[in-house]
Scaffold this active site. Structure first.
Site, PDB file in Angstrom:
ATOM      1  N   GLU A  78       0.805  -1.221   0.000  1.00  0.00           N
ATOM      2  CA  GLU A  78       0.000   0.000   0.000  1.00  0.00           C
ATOM      3  C   GLU A  78       0.841   1.276   0.000  1.00  0.00           C
ATOM      4  O   GLU A  78       0.492   2.234  -0.666  1.00  0.00           O
ATOM      5  CB  GLU A  78      -0.965   0.004   1.193  1.00  0.00           C
ATOM      6  CG  GLU A  78      -2.165   0.844   0.835  1.00  0.00           C
ATOM      7  CD  GLU A  78      -3.151   0.992   1.964  1.00  0.00           C
ATOM      8  OE1 GLU A  78      -2.951   0.371   3.018  1.00  0.00           O
ATOM      9  OE2 GLU A  78      -4.110   1.744   1.776  1.00  0.00           O
ATOM     10  N   ASP A  79       1.927   1.266   0.730  1.00  0.00           N
ATOM     11  CA  ASP A  79       2.639   2.524   0.952  1.00  0.00           C
ATOM     12  C   ASP A  79       3.996   2.658   0.267  1.00  0.00           C
ATOM     13  O   ASP A  79       4.646   3.682   0.404  1.00  0.00           O
ATOM     14  CB  ASP A  79       2.850   2.744   2.464  1.00  0.00           C
ATOM     15  CG  ASP A  79       1.520   2.943   3.177  1.00  0.00           C
ATOM     16  OD1 ASP A  79       0.554   3.303   2.491  1.00  0.00           O
ATOM     17  OD2 ASP A  79       1.462   2.730   4.391  1.00  0.00           O
TER      18      ASP A  79
END
Ligand code: MN
Length: 719
Positions: A78-79
């Site tokens: 996600e990051d």
């Protein structure tokens, strides 16, 4: 910052780590450090501290190696620039699956109305997770984020705390992990209601010393009582969590000083038998408060919790709550689902990944009476029979799997179903037969002139949608039959120079109606429309036979059309007198504006429009024909198919399609294939306004070099 070795040590305390496991943990740690390099948390700490803390919590939860590894990696997809594919290549499919699951949960669209729909969101999370470890990792992630919440802005604190309180704390409770439940509740409480939280924690701190002394005294008393009965048990006494005390004050409307069970005493025995013996010992020493005894051993809670609970009047005349359980029950109470897992050489023993399957019973939250049944349920079926989707307002809706936008529309409201025209799923236009997936955001576009379609019955799955569609169709069929029956009666009478409506008004038809056992003219229309009574037979009762024979049969066909409708019509077709009749274009001849047409009155399904020269029309009952005409003021959008034979040379397709575009015609579908060495056949589905437009474009295609023939196809499978 927690060190990798701390985590490895903590894991090693409850399961055996092989060298390969340690290597895997190191590899995940190094990878996480690499991809998160340069990122920081709101606290200013390096980002890596977060995945480390999450893995640390997962070790506290006593999870397996794959879960701990996922703790390191849970935010990478996600990051950072990491991808699920890369994770799979480096760490295998199981870990990639877990990381993907956690990522998916993080991306679920939350709304501000969580409280009302909390139960739905919890179900959504469980359904999305597929593997129970995903939920546990998400809980660990949330727990660490809550522990560091003070670094965020106030409004963020409030909304995250609210979500935690409404969704994650109850999820932890459902999974039976009491320590996580309590910590999440306390942390949410702290940010949601800081005033009350500070007040209570001050009260507790002020009294702590006094109480601790008191706890020690009571513990000693209980201990000696148990020893008297020769029961081998451990006694603990601890403060309830702050939110637990607050909840008690709220629900029982108590002042802090009146909360008697701020301290919960616990007796942990070696065996089930000793639980009941310990209960006997406690009750023999202190008077039990009536109605306060609960046997959760015989009747476990839905999350598997087992214990005996009793409240007694203690040695100082005050109430005290005592929980009695075995060591094993205690583990279940603290660690929930994970406490049932058995490890063999660092891996889960038995059940394999089955044990992780998220279960229906967790969704239904049933109380399960038998602990073995609980375990069976844990191993049970996949949640495959429901999907959870969002309404445009962010409400969550549960539908059976396979449900379509039409099912959704009927679930929202009958009128939404009956008028549904288009479906937009997560921003994309989809066919009404599209199968919805969990997490889809569904929007239905309605139009007042749209109606249910018989074809919908082929794909809807909910009985509500089926029933409503059938009801609409039945009703519509009735309306159509009535209109059609009326039209046939009027014609038949007119054919013999009679005015049907005048005769009806004068009562001249009353006898005939009675003879056919028809209550009124409406029943006559229906009977004629459905074909149960022929209009001719009815007429015979009204007219003497000789007059019937001499009737000028031909007049019907040359009846003059009177336009009674003004403005434009939806279909582009005008029908004498009836603007509310359902119209369909016949697939056999697919008429275009500009071509002479005739209507055919079907039984109960409105009017079908054919070309005048359509061979199908020759077979039909004359009385069911109706004169119709194109509405000249209407710009129709009619499908047509053109088949082009041409030389198979490069560029010819673009020459042909440019003919369409210069005629301002849209192509909805084009297919080209070679038939032999130098010939290609192209099929073009287009949308035209009328015959003239079609003929023009055909003419211009014919002039394209290499085109051998251009033909219009009349009958084809419509999509
Ligand atoms: Mn995270």
């Amino acid at each position: 910052m927690i060190r990798l070795n701390d985590i490895i040590e903590r894991v090693n305390a409850y399961l055996y780590l092989s060298d390969a496991d340690v290597e895997l943990l190191k590899k995940a740690y190094v990878y996480s450090a690499k991809v998160h390099a340069g990122q920081t948390r709101s606290s200013g700490e390096p980002y890596l501290s977060h995945p480390l803390e999450v893995s640390w919590i997962l070790a506290e939860m006593k999870l397996d190696v794959s879960s701990i590894v996922t703790g390191f990696l849970h935010d990478t997809v996600e990051d950072t620039l990491a991808t699920t594919e890369e994770i799979e290549t480096l760490f295998g499919s199981e870990i990639a699956f877990l990381v993907d699951g956690v990522t998916k949960i993080s991306q679920l669209p939350y709304t501000t109305k969580i409280e009302r729909q909390a139960e739905g969101f919890r179900k959504l999370i469980l359904a999305t997770a597929k593997d129970i470890r995903v939920v546990l990792i998400k809980l660990a992630d949330r727990l660490h984020n809550m522990r560091t919440l003070e670094h965020l802005r106030e409004e963020q604190q409030k909304s995250i705390a609210k979500e935690t309180f409404d969704i994650y704390a109850p999820l932890a409770h459902r999974l039976g992990i009491s320590w996580v439940t309590q910590e999440l509740e306390d942390l949410s409480f702290k940010f949601l209601n800081p005033g009350e939280y500070q007040k209570l924690s001050k009260l507790i701190t002020d009294k702590r010393e006094e109480w601790e002394q008191h706890v020690d005294e009571i513990k000693a008393l209980i201990g000696s009582k148990l020893a008297e009965f020769d029961i081998n048990a451990e006694v603990t006494g601890r403060f309830k969590h702050i939110y637990g005390i607050y909840r008690k004050m709220q629900t029982q409307n108590l002042e802090f000083d009146s909360v008697y069970d701020v301290i919960a005493f616990r007796i942990i025995t070696g065996s089930l038998r000793e639980c009941y013996e310990a209960l006997g010992a406690v009750h023999s020493a202190w008077k039990p408060v009536p109605g306060r005894f609960k046997d959760y051993i015989a009747l476990p809670k839905g999350n598997g919790y087992q214990s005996l609970h009793t409240t007694v009047i203690g040695p100082f005349g005050e109430r005290m709550e005592i929980q009695i359980r075995t060591r094993e029950m205690h583990n279940v109470a603290e660690y929930g689902v994970a406490s049932h897992w058995k490890y063999k050489e660092g891996r889960l023993d038995g059940g394999g990944t089955e044990i992780y399957t998220t279960l229906r019973h967790l969704l239904e939250w049933k109380d399960i009476k038998d602990p073995t049944e609980y375990m069976e349920a844990i191993k049970g079926e996949l949640i495959s029979d429901v999907v959870y989707v969002f309404t445009p307002r962010g409400d969550l809706m549960e539908l059976p799997s396979g449900a379509t936008p039409v099912d959704f529309a009927y679930a929202v409201h009958t009128e939404v179903g009956n008028r549904c025209m288009r479906a937009i799923v997560s921003g994309k236009l989809v066919p009404l037969s599209h199968q919805l997936k969990t997490g889809d955001a569904v929007e239905i576009v309605t139009a007042n002139d749209k109606h249910p379609n018989r074809d919908w019955l082929k794909f809807v799955v909910t009985s509500r949608a089926k029933t409503k569609i059938r009801a609409w169709l039945r009703n519509e069929e009735r309306t159509q039959s009535e209109i059609v029956g009326k039209s046939i009666c009027e014609r038949k009478f007119k054919q013999h120079g009679l005015d049907f409506h005048a005769m009806l008004k004068n009562g001249e038809l009353a006898d005939a109606l009675a003879e056919f056992k028809l209550k009124d003219e409406k029943e006559l229309y229906l009977a004629v429309g459905y074909g149960k009574i022929s209009a001719n037979d009815f007429l015979k009762r009204v007219l003497p036979t000789e007059k019937l024979d001499s009737a000028p049969e031909k007049e019907l066909r040359i009846e003059k059309i009177i336009r009674t409708i003004t403005g434009t019509s939806e279909s582009g077709v005008l029908i004498n007198g009836y603007n509310d009749v359902m119209i369909r274009f016949a697939n056999c001849c697919s008429p275009l504006p500009g071509e002479p047409i005739t209507g055919y009155i079907t039984r109960g399904k409105g009017i079908t429009i054919h070309k005048n020269d359509c061979p199908r029309l020759l077979d039909v009952d004359d009385a069911r024909r109706i004169d119709v005409e194109w509405d000249s003021g209407f710009k129709a959008q009619r499908p047509a198919r053109i088949v082009v034979q041409c030389v198979d040379r490069p560029g010819i397709l673009s020459n042909i399609t440019s003919s369409f575009s210069s005629s301002d015609i849209n192509i909805s579908k084009a297919e080209i294939h070679s038939t032999d060495v130098d010939t290609a056949v192209g099929t073009f589905d287009v949308v035209v306004t009328d015959l003239a437009q079609l003929e023009n474009v055909m003419k211009s295609i014919k002039q394209v070099e290499g085109v051998r023939s251009v033909e219009r196809m009349l009958e084809w499978e419509r999509q």
